[in-house]
Structure formats: structure tokens, C-alpha cells
Scaffold this active site. Structure first.
Site, PDB file in Angstrom:
ATOM      1  N   THR A  15     -10.107   2.155  40.719  1.00 58.45           N
ATOM      2  CA  THR A  15      -8.781   1.527  40.787  1.00 58.45           C
ATOM      3  C   THR A  15      -8.712   0.466  41.871  1.00 58.45           C
ATOM      4  O   THR A  15      -8.060  -0.567  41.704  1.00 58.45           O
ATOM      5  CB  THR A  15      -7.725   2.617  41.095  1.00 58.45           C
ATOM      6  OG1 THR A  15      -7.691   3.514  39.998  1.00 58.45           O
ATOM      7  CG2 THR A  15      -6.351   2.029  41.313  1.00 58.45           C
ATOM      8  N   SER A  59     -14.585   5.397  37.527  1.00 58.61           N
ATOM      9  CA  SER A  59     -15.497   6.472  37.940  1.00 58.61           C
ATOM     10  C   SER A  59     -15.660   7.558  36.879  1.00 58.61           C
ATOM     11  O   SER A  59     -16.582   8.371  36.969  1.00 58.61           O
ATOM     12  CB  SER A  59     -15.081   7.076  39.282  1.00 58.61           C
ATOM     13  OG  SER A  59     -13.951   7.871  39.138  1.00 58.61           O
ATOM     14  N   THR A  90     -11.416   7.238  42.266  1.00 56.11           N
ATOM     15  CA  THR A  90     -11.102   8.544  42.850  1.00 56.11           C
ATOM     16  C   THR A  90     -11.420   9.701  41.900  1.00 56.11           C
ATOM     17  O   THR A  90     -11.656  10.822  42.355  1.00 56.11           O
ATOM     18  CB  THR A  90      -9.611   8.640  43.240  1.00 56.11           C
ATOM     19  OG1 THR A  90      -8.813   8.449  42.072  1.00 56.11           O
ATOM     20  CG2 THR A  90      -9.263   7.606  44.300  1.00 56.11           C
ATOM     21  N   ASP A  91     -11.447   9.427  40.583  1.00 55.45           N
ATOM     22  CA  ASP A  91     -11.536  10.541  39.625  1.00 55.45           C
ATOM     23  C   ASP A  91     -12.789  11.394  39.801  1.00 55.45           C
ATOM     24  O   ASP A  91     -12.738  12.614  39.688  1.00 55.45           O
ATOM     25  CB  ASP A  91     -11.453  10.017  38.184  1.00 55.45           C
ATOM     26  CG  ASP A  91     -10.074   9.446  37.867  1.00 55.45           C
ATOM     27  OD1 ASP A  91      -9.127   9.723  38.642  1.00 55.45           O
ATOM     28  OD2 ASP A  91      -9.934   8.723  36.872  1.00 55.45           O
TER      29      ASP A  91
END
Ligand code: ASP
Length: 335
Positions: A15, A59, A90-91
């Protein structure tokens, strides 16, 4: 003389560098990493930063092949830098942080992963703050793999993403934070820092044939036959509570013997996020232990899965994998 710390910034997507796609397909990585500096006034005066884009992926698309690319980039570059920041979606950041811990044992400089919940170009973004925290940690001289996010520094192998949208997206599970950023600056909790125990190595052989299974009441034991047929080499079971596995009506436990007889490591962790599993308390755990399962104790699922992917890359021996799981390499487990 230049006294600025030399920091390498490796971008992998996420992101943080994303923007809306032209076709209306949602956010996707697009910003060139060199374009971040206008968003971070003063940072280039504090550190000597070299920025490189090594991947450009959401990710969810980062998999073992990409972990190898990231680990090799870090390993090749670390002798020339004081610290390395890796920007990442972040995932799956917790998986990447965890596996890098195992792939780069004794990394002698800080390797700090960060990202954001809103793109860098968004007026309310958390990206600029997170990058500042990551740069500060990367300049700290503290060796290890960490995540910097929302004023917290977390051991990479203890991180879990716990929120889909909140800025406090990561927690350090079953381990105190390594540090916080407050009016005192970067405040480090020395007690949780991993200790170096030798020379840094790149251990980048991985086996991605690892299946994570979350038990649900009524789960059919034949699932394990299917996993064997599919040639899975290792299994992580998220069991109930302290480590319970059902054997009434549907006997999962006797199937476990078949797996261990085939040399397949079966690691058992808990579905509960917090505290440790202990298979020796209940019959539903103890019978599984007798079938040769490997307890994950207080490891996160992310650490258990990545450690198994990594361990199976190092050895085929079930006994050696048992020893690997009983060993804390960087604070990922309290055996
Ligand atoms: N889908 C994004 C990713 O993990 C989410 C994020 O970066 O926050 O790449």
C-alpha cells in the site's frame, strides 16, 4: 567527514507505494521508491539513504520465491550499510519478517520492515511516520530483523497483523515490544533483543510444501490423506485451546501417526492468539504428542509456518526438525 548512517531502502511494493489502478481494479503498487523523498523532508539530511526497488507487488503476491529475492538482496548489501529498511505490504509482512529471521541468522545490522495502511500520497497517510520510525531503528546499530509500525518496534518473528485497517496493525505476540518511539526518542527494551551467536549466513533453501490447517469441530480426518497425496512435506495444525485435537466421531489423532511414519513433521500450535500451547495438559493433546507431533509452544502461526518452510529446506530429517523447533534462534519461541 560524513557521519550520517548509511541506510539501504529496499522497496517491495504494498500500500505504501500504491495508487488506484487506471482500470478501476483497486489499489496496486505504482510509485517509484525514489519518489518517496519529497514526502519525508529532513530525512535525507539525517541519513545517507540509497533507495532501490527490488519487487513491486501487493504482499499477497509475496511468496517463498520473493523471500529468496529479498534475503539475497539484504545479504549481498549488508556489509556496506549501517542498516536496511524494507518497505513491504502489511498483509504478509509478518511472514516475511519471520522467514528473514531464519534465512539470515546473525545478521549484524538492523533490518527493519515497514509499510502503511494508507498510501504515501494520501493526505492522512501513516506511511511517513512509519518510515521515520524504521529509519531510526535501522540507524540504531541493533542487529536483528524487526518491524517498525505505529511507534512500535517488534521482533520480526513475533509480529502478527491484527487489524485490517487500523494504524495499530501489528502486535508483538507473547513477547514484549523491542522498542517504542516517544518523546524520549527511540526507547529500546534490551531484554528482548536477540543475541548474535556467530557469523551471518544466507540460508535460503526453502520448501514451500507446507500446509496450515485450522481445526474446526467435525473436520474429516481424510484431509490428511489428501495432503499426503498432494505431496505436502510438512503440516502445521492450529489446534483448539492449549492444543486439543478431536478423536471422537472423527479420529484425527490416529491419522497423525501415519504422517509421522511417512517422515512428515506435524507442528501443533493453538488457535488462540495469546499465550502458549501445552499439549501435555489434556488427553486431546497428550495422545497427539504420543503420535510424534512437534509442539509450537508460544510461537505465532506465522513463525511456525515459516520456520517449517525453512527447516524443511535445511534437512529432511524429522529428528533434526524436532531439534530446530525446540531451539529459539531469535526469540521466536519459549520452549
Ligand atoms: N494489500 C496491501 C499489501 O499487503 C496492504 C498493505 O500494504 O497495507 O500489499
Amino acid at each position: 567527514m560524513n557521519s550520517k548512517k548509511k541506510i539501504l531502502l529496499l522497496a517491495t511494493g504494498g500500500t505504501i507505494v500504491s495508487a488506484e489502478t487506471a482500470g478501476g481494479d483497486g489499489l496496486a503498487p505504482s510509485l517509484d521508491i525514489a519518489g518517496i523523498f519529497p514526502y519525508l523532508p529532513g530525512v535525507a539530511d539525517t541519513y545517507e539513504i540509497t533507495a532501490k526497488s527490488i519487487l513491486n507487488l501487493d504482499s499477497s503476491n509475496i511468496q517463498p520465491e520473493e523471500w529468496v529475492v529479498i534475503a539475497r538482496s539484504i545479504y549481498e548489501a549488508y556489509p556496506d550499510y549501517d542498516g536496511i529498511v524494507v518497505t513491504h505490504g502489511t498483509d504478509t509482512m509478518a511472514y516475511t519478517a519471520s522467514i528473514l529471521t531464519f534465512m539470515l541468522p546473525n545478521i549484524p545490522i538492523p533490518v527493519v520492515l515497514t509499510g502503511s495502511q494508507l498510501p504515501l500520497a494520501h493526505p492522512l497517510t501513516d506511511a511517513t511516520d512509519n518510515l521515520r520510525y524504521a529509519f531510526a531503528m535501522s540507524a540504531s546499530g541493533i542487529p536483528g530483523v524487526f518491524i517498525a509500525f505505529n511507534r512500535r518496534i517488534i521482533l520480526g518473528c513475533r509480529a502478527v497483523k491484527v487489524r485490517t485497517t487500523g494504524f495499530d496493525a501489528f502486535e508483538s505476540v507473547n513477547c514484549e515490544d523491542v522498542g517504542i518511539i516517544n518523546s524520549g526518542g527511540l526507547v529500546i527494551n534490551q531484554s528482548v533483543l536477540p543475541k548474535l551467536s556467530g557469523k551471518c549466513r544466507l540460508l535460503d533453501r526453502l520448501c514451500s510444501d507446507v500446509f496450515l490447517i485450522k481445526l474446526t469441530p467435525g473436520l474429516n480426518p481424510r484431509i490428511f490423506d489428501m495432503l499426503l497425496d498432494m505431496n505436502y512435506k510438512g503440516i502445521v495444525i492450529e489446534a483448539f485451546g492449549a492444543g486439543g485435537i478431536h478423536f471422537v466421531h472423527r479420529d484425527l489423532i490416529s491419522k497423525l501417526q501415519k504422517l509421522t511414519d511417512c517422515g512428515i513433521p506435524v507442528v501443533v500450535s493453538s488457535q488462540c492468539l495469546y499465550e502458549r500451547s501445552d499439549l501435555s495438559i489434556y488427553q486431546t493433546g497428550k495422545l497427539a504428542l504420543r503420535q510424534g507431533v512437534i509442539p509450537a509452544y508460544d510461537m505465532t502461526t506465522e513463525a511456525a509456518v515459516t520456520k517449517l518452510i525453512w527447516a524443511l529446506g535445511q534437512t529432511d530429517s524429522l529428528n533434526e526438525i524436532r531439534t530446530i523447533f525446540a531451539t529459539s534462534y531469535a526469540g521466536e519461541v519459549t520452549p
